[in-house]
Design an enzyme around this catalytic site. Structure first.
Site, PDB file in Angstrom:
ATOM      1  N   TYR A  78      39.905 -19.821  -9.737  1.00 44.95           N
ATOM      2  CA  TYR A  78      41.021 -18.908 -10.048  1.00 44.95           C
ATOM      3  C   TYR A  78      40.569 -17.739 -10.929  1.00 44.95           C
ATOM      4  O   TYR A  78      41.154 -16.652 -10.847  1.00 44.95           O
ATOM      5  CB  TYR A  78      42.202 -19.697 -10.656  1.00 44.95           C
ATOM      6  N   GLN A 129      55.756 -15.966  -2.527  1.00 44.71           N
ATOM      7  CA  GLN A 129      54.852 -17.122  -2.585  1.00 44.71           C
ATOM      8  C   GLN A 129      53.502 -16.674  -3.117  1.00 44.71           C
ATOM      9  O   GLN A 129      52.622 -17.497  -3.344  1.00 44.71           O
ATOM     10  CB  GLN A 129      54.653 -17.695  -1.186  1.00 44.71           C
ATOM     11  N   ASP A 169      49.394 -13.072  -6.512  1.00 43.36           N
ATOM     12  CA  ASP A 169      48.833 -11.791  -6.959  1.00 43.36           C
ATOM     13  C   ASP A 169      49.894 -10.984  -7.716  1.00 43.36           C
ATOM     14  O   ASP A 169      51.039 -11.425  -7.864  1.00 43.36           O
ATOM     15  CB  ASP A 169      48.244 -11.003  -5.763  1.00 43.36           C
ATOM     16  N   HIS A 211      55.314 -19.783  -6.535  1.00 44.89           N
ATOM     17  CA  HIS A 211      54.063 -20.554  -6.557  1.00 44.89           C
ATOM     18  C   HIS A 211      53.187 -20.203  -7.764  1.00 44.89           C
ATOM     19  O   HIS A 211      51.986 -20.472  -7.756  1.00 44.89           O
ATOM     20  CB  HIS A 211      53.275 -20.327  -5.260  1.00 44.89           C
ATOM     21  N   ALA A 262      53.008  -4.993   8.350  1.00 43.78           N
ATOM     22  CA  ALA A 262      54.144  -4.749   7.453  1.00 43.78           C
ATOM     23  C   ALA A 262      54.071  -3.364   6.818  1.00 43.78           C
ATOM     24  O   ALA A 262      55.104  -2.748   6.535  1.00 43.78           O
ATOM     25  CB  ALA A 262      54.201  -5.829   6.378  1.00 43.78           C
TER      26      ALA A 262
HETATM   27  P1  NAD Z   1      49.503 -17.605   5.301  1.00 43.18           P
HETATM   28  O1  NAD Z   1      48.121 -17.140   5.025  1.00 43.18           O
HETATM   29  O2  NAD Z   1      49.702 -19.013   5.724  1.00 43.18           O
HETATM   30  O3  NAD Z   1      50.132 -16.673   6.438  1.00 43.18           O
HETATM   31  C1  NAD Z   1      50.072 -15.263   6.364  1.00 43.18           C
HETATM   32  C2  NAD Z   1      50.993 -14.704   7.409  1.00 43.18           C
HETATM   33  O4  NAD Z   1      51.003 -13.297   7.286  1.00 43.18           O
HETATM   34  C3  NAD Z   1      50.566 -15.036   8.845  1.00 43.18           C
HETATM   35  O5  NAD Z   1      51.694 -15.515   9.546  1.00 43.18           O
HETATM   36  C4  NAD Z   1      50.081 -13.686   9.402  1.00 43.18           C
HETATM   37  O6  NAD Z   1      50.365 -13.532  10.779  1.00 43.18           O
HETATM   38  C5  NAD Z   1      50.893 -12.711   8.569  1.00 43.18           C
HETATM   39  N1  NAD Z   1      50.247 -11.406   8.385  1.00 43.18           N
HETATM   40  C6  NAD Z   1      48.933 -11.146   8.185  1.00 43.18           C
HETATM   41  N2  NAD Z   1      48.724  -9.824   8.028  1.00 43.18           N
HETATM   42  C7  NAD Z   1      49.953  -9.232   8.115  1.00 43.18           C
HETATM   43  C8  NAD Z   1      50.403  -7.878   8.029  1.00 43.18           C
HETATM   44  N3  NAD Z   1      49.549  -6.866   7.805  1.00 43.18           N
HETATM   45  N4  NAD Z   1      51.725  -7.634   8.173  1.00 43.18           N
HETATM   46  C9  NAD Z   1      52.602  -8.654   8.393  1.00 43.18           C
HETATM   47  N5  NAD Z   1      52.238  -9.960   8.472  1.00 43.18           N
HETATM   48  C10 NAD Z   1      50.921 -10.239   8.333  1.00 43.18           C
HETATM   49  O7  NAD Z   1      50.376 -17.256   4.028  1.00 43.18           O
HETATM   50  P2  NAD Z   1      51.686 -17.908   3.406  1.00 43.18           P
HETATM   51  O8  NAD Z   1      52.657 -18.256   4.482  1.00 43.18           O
HETATM   52  O9  NAD Z   1      52.112 -16.983   2.324  1.00 43.18           O
HETATM   53  O10 NAD Z   1      51.198 -19.294   2.769  1.00 43.18           O
HETATM   54  C11 NAD Z   1      49.981 -19.386   2.047  1.00 43.18           C
HETATM   55  C12 NAD Z   1      50.093 -19.848   0.580  1.00 43.18           C
HETATM   56  O11 NAD Z   1      48.847 -19.534  -0.056  1.00 43.18           O
HETATM   57  C13 NAD Z   1      51.144 -19.097  -0.188  1.00 43.18           C
HETATM   58  O12 NAD Z   1      52.114 -19.980  -0.530  1.00 43.18           O
HETATM   59  C14 NAD Z   1      50.445 -18.533  -1.427  1.00 43.18           C
HETATM   60  O13 NAD Z   1      50.794 -19.274  -2.591  1.00 43.18           O
HETATM   61  C15 NAD Z   1      48.986 -18.745  -1.231  1.00 43.18           C
HETATM   62  N6  NAD Z   1      48.229 -17.466  -1.091  1.00 43.18           N
HETATM   63  C16 NAD Z   1      48.576 -16.354  -1.813  1.00 43.18           C
HETATM   64  C17 NAD Z   1      47.882 -15.163  -1.649  1.00 43.18           C
HETATM   65  C18 NAD Z   1      48.291 -13.968  -2.461  1.00 43.18           C
HETATM   66  O14 NAD Z   1      48.800 -14.126  -3.571  1.00 43.18           O
HETATM   67  N7  NAD Z   1      48.106 -12.732  -1.977  1.00 43.18           N
HETATM   68  C19 NAD Z   1      46.838 -15.085  -0.733  1.00 43.18           C
HETATM   69  C20 NAD Z   1      46.496 -16.233  -0.010  1.00 43.18           C
HETATM   70  C21 NAD Z   1      47.202 -17.425  -0.199  1.00 43.18           C
END
Ligand code: NAD
Length: 244
Positions: A54, A93, A96, A111, A221
């Site tokens: 982390y 979720q 960051d 989270h 997005a």
């Molecule tokens: P996930 O990685 O399981 O899914 C990401 C989703 O985003 C996918 O369905 C994908 O198709 C979609 N996606 C990817 N690029 C995109 C874009 N440019 N525009 C729109 N959609 C897009 O993520 P999750 O469902 O959030 O679950 C993962 C868990 O891991 C979260 O609960 C979180 O706590 C953690 N996590 C957080 C971060 C962060 O803080 N940025 C990064 C990785 C994981």
């Protein structure tokens, strides 16, 4: 016009800012086993490794900037709520800080947050911007009992009562960049629909729970969301091409 909007964001919204999603081939998460770095048992097995994992992620936030999707949501909160006297709440979720950097204010980090730390001895959570280790002391009780303030698999997400209340009152639910496989967030659409809300998902393609939504807007997005938000702010309505 919508009076109570709830937005759920997942890793996908931050992908275009250079933060890897959870399930990607290049993602930081892929180099480690989830059981090792995202469960309490993993932490007990090797605290140093988990702190370092982390720390690396926290450091990696330094040069990350919000993209047009984060900025659009900050605009929605500020401008839509002012113009229509509406409540706009963001539940993320993500761990960051890109929604904060974009200017969103009403954010629930269900989270947890990379830039926060939790003391297992006194249970205090507080903002934290440095590296942590087994030797780091809690600034309140001075015990060496700090852990990353992240909700790991098998742990209860934060502020669930508040989230349930928001979902039970909402009339528009937007889910952005989430795969729909991590519960309880994956179940939010069902709760919002039971409250009569219009539910729209934004993703690259239909998510695991995509069929539960009234409609999906597919594409990056950073492209789809700003246009959608502009129409919502200007007219109080969904764009004409969005059919519920
Ligand atoms: P996930 O990685 O399981 O899914 C990401 C989703 O985003 C996918 O369905 C994908 O198709 C979609 N996606 C990817 N690029 C995109 C874009 N440019 N525009 C729109 N959609 C897009 O993520 P999750 O469902 O959030 O679950 C993962 C868990 O891991 C979260 O609960 C979180 O706590 C953690 N996590 C957080 C971060 C962060 O803080 N940025 C990064 C990785 C994981």
């Amino acid at each position: 016009m919508y009076q109570n909007i709830v937005i759920l964001t997942g890793a996908g919204i931050s992908a275009e800012s250079g933060i890897p999603v959870f399930r990607s081939e290049t993602g930081l998460w892929e180099q480690e086993r989830v059981e090792d770095v995202a469960t309490y048992d993993g932490f007990l097995r090797d605290k140093t490794k988990v702190h370092e994992f982390y720390n690396k992620m926290r450091r990696s936030l330094l040069d990350k900037k919000p993209n047009p999707a984060h900025l659009a949501l900050a605009r929605l909160e500020k401008e839509y709520s002012k113009k229509y006297g509406a409540n706009v709440n963001l539940v993320t979720q993500n761990i960051d800080d890109l929604h904060e950097k974009a200017g969103s204010q009403k954010i629930i980090h269900m989270h947890g947050k990379l830039k926060s730390i939790l003391c297992e001895h006194c249970n205090k959570r507080y903002p934290f911007d440095e590296d942590s280790s087994v030797e780091s002391e809690c600034k309140f009780c001075h015990h060496k009992s700090l852990r990353p303030d992240i909700v790991w698999f098998g742990e209860m997400p934060y502020q669930m009562d508040e989230i349930e209340t928001l979902l039970s009152k909402c009339d528009l639910f937007l889910s952005i960049g989430t795969s729909g496989v991590v519960y309880p967030a994956a179940g939010f659409c069902q709760v919002a629909r039971a409250s009569g809300a219009a539910c729209i998902e934004f993703n690259l393609s239909q998510s695991a729970v995509g069929s539960q939504f009234n409609c999906g807007i597919y594409g990056k997005a950073s492209k789809t969301l700003p246009e959608f938000v502009s129409t919502l702010i200007d007219t109080g309505k969904l764009p004409d091409n969005v059919k519920l």
